[in-house]
Design an enzyme around this catalytic site. Sequence first.
Site, mmCIF file in Angstrom:
data_model
loop_
_atom_site.group_PDB
_atom_site.id
_atom_site.type_symbol
_atom_site.label_atom_id
_atom_site.label_comp_id
_atom_site.label_asym_id
_atom_site.label_seq_id
_atom_site.Cartn_x
_atom_site.Cartn_y
_atom_site.Cartn_z
ATOM 1 C CE1 TYR A 58 -17.333 -52.505 -35.172
ATOM 2 C CE2 TYR A 58 -18.168 -54.250 -36.593
ATOM 3 C CZ TYR A 58 -18.388 -53.273 -35.641
ATOM 4 O OH TYR A 58 -19.648 -53.067 -35.155
ATOM 5 C CB CYS A 61 -14.578 -55.967 -40.701
ATOM 6 S SG CYS A 61 -15.727 -55.974 -42.089
ATOM 7 C CG PHE A 63 -17.190 -57.320 -46.126
ATOM 8 C CD1 PHE A 63 -17.441 -57.645 -47.450
ATOM 9 C CD2 PHE A 63 -17.542 -58.236 -45.147
ATOM 10 C CE1 PHE A 63 -18.036 -58.857 -47.791
ATOM 11 C CE2 PHE A 63 -18.133 -59.446 -45.469
ATOM 12 C CZ PHE A 63 -18.376 -59.756 -46.805
ATOM 13 C CB CYS A 64 -13.424 -52.756 -42.724
ATOM 14 S SG CYS A 64 -15.052 -52.627 -41.958
#
Length: 327
Positions: A58, A61, A63-64
């Site tokens: 995503y 996001c 973390f992405c």
Amino acid sequence: MFRQILPLCFYNQLWYSTATPCCSVINSKVSFSSHTVSCGLFLPQLPAGDLQLTLYQYKTCPFCSKVRAFLDYHGLPYEIVEVNPIMRKEIKFSSYRKVPILLANAGSTLQLNDSSVIISAIKTYLISKNSLEEIVSFYPPMKTVTDQGKEVFEYGNKYWLMLDEKETKRVYPVKEVRVEEMKWRKWADDWLVHLISPNVYRTPREAFASFDYIVREGKFGTVEGFFAKYMGAIAMFFISKRLKKRHHLRDDVRQDLYEAVDEWVKAIGKHRLFMGGNQPNLADLAVYGVLRVMEGLEAFDDMMVHTKIQPWYQHMEEVIQKAEVAV
């Protein structure tokens, strides 16, 4: 109605997606195209050979975003597959249903999940002589149960690079350099990331602006986007208040954000461009990746005005842009 349309809400799906277990071997071959965004619903086909990467994500996001910052800085070409956060058909090949997921092929295709494991494993692969399959075996998931009774996977060594003594000395001339990098990578995951949602959903106006951004940048159908933007914004405004209590934040959550980023700047000091010195290290990339998801939102603009983060942040943007151009 809202719970039926947006399961797990967007707290877990967009701003706070984590991924476990660490990795799994994909038996079928998968495909790859470099630096493109794919909307395909099936497991891609990757040819054997050099390291080939596909990131399921995503965009909003954190973390992405961390993983993208790492890959971009290291000049690693990769395909992006934007995942629909409602149906998640793009990751139907995976028993693990969160993002980021990285498919990596260096002779055989592996699925890596946790963002910090992804970064540590790929960084180790770039330095070490070991195969990627052997490297990811050094990051075994450990099942634990939270206070709420939920089973989760943890990785006690996910901030370690799995290097031999000679390689370690080349990357970390002194032990303190490695200790510092690991400490602040963990800080980004355990503290900084938890300041994002309470700040971007701080007021109803900010919540609507945040979901307008999420819908615009994400992959939604017309009906999904409508409900995400309006129902999601309302829900996350109230959920952000619970998050504030859970993480023991102040009534004015901006002050926690300001204090955190100034703490980061203080740790870098006046005599280094980055925590890594003249070039970013993994801690720099992690912090940058987390903060970057707020770009274009009021919380980001306030942070730039009321903290000392701007020079470091601009230097990070410059080095990553240079790396992307060089690819």
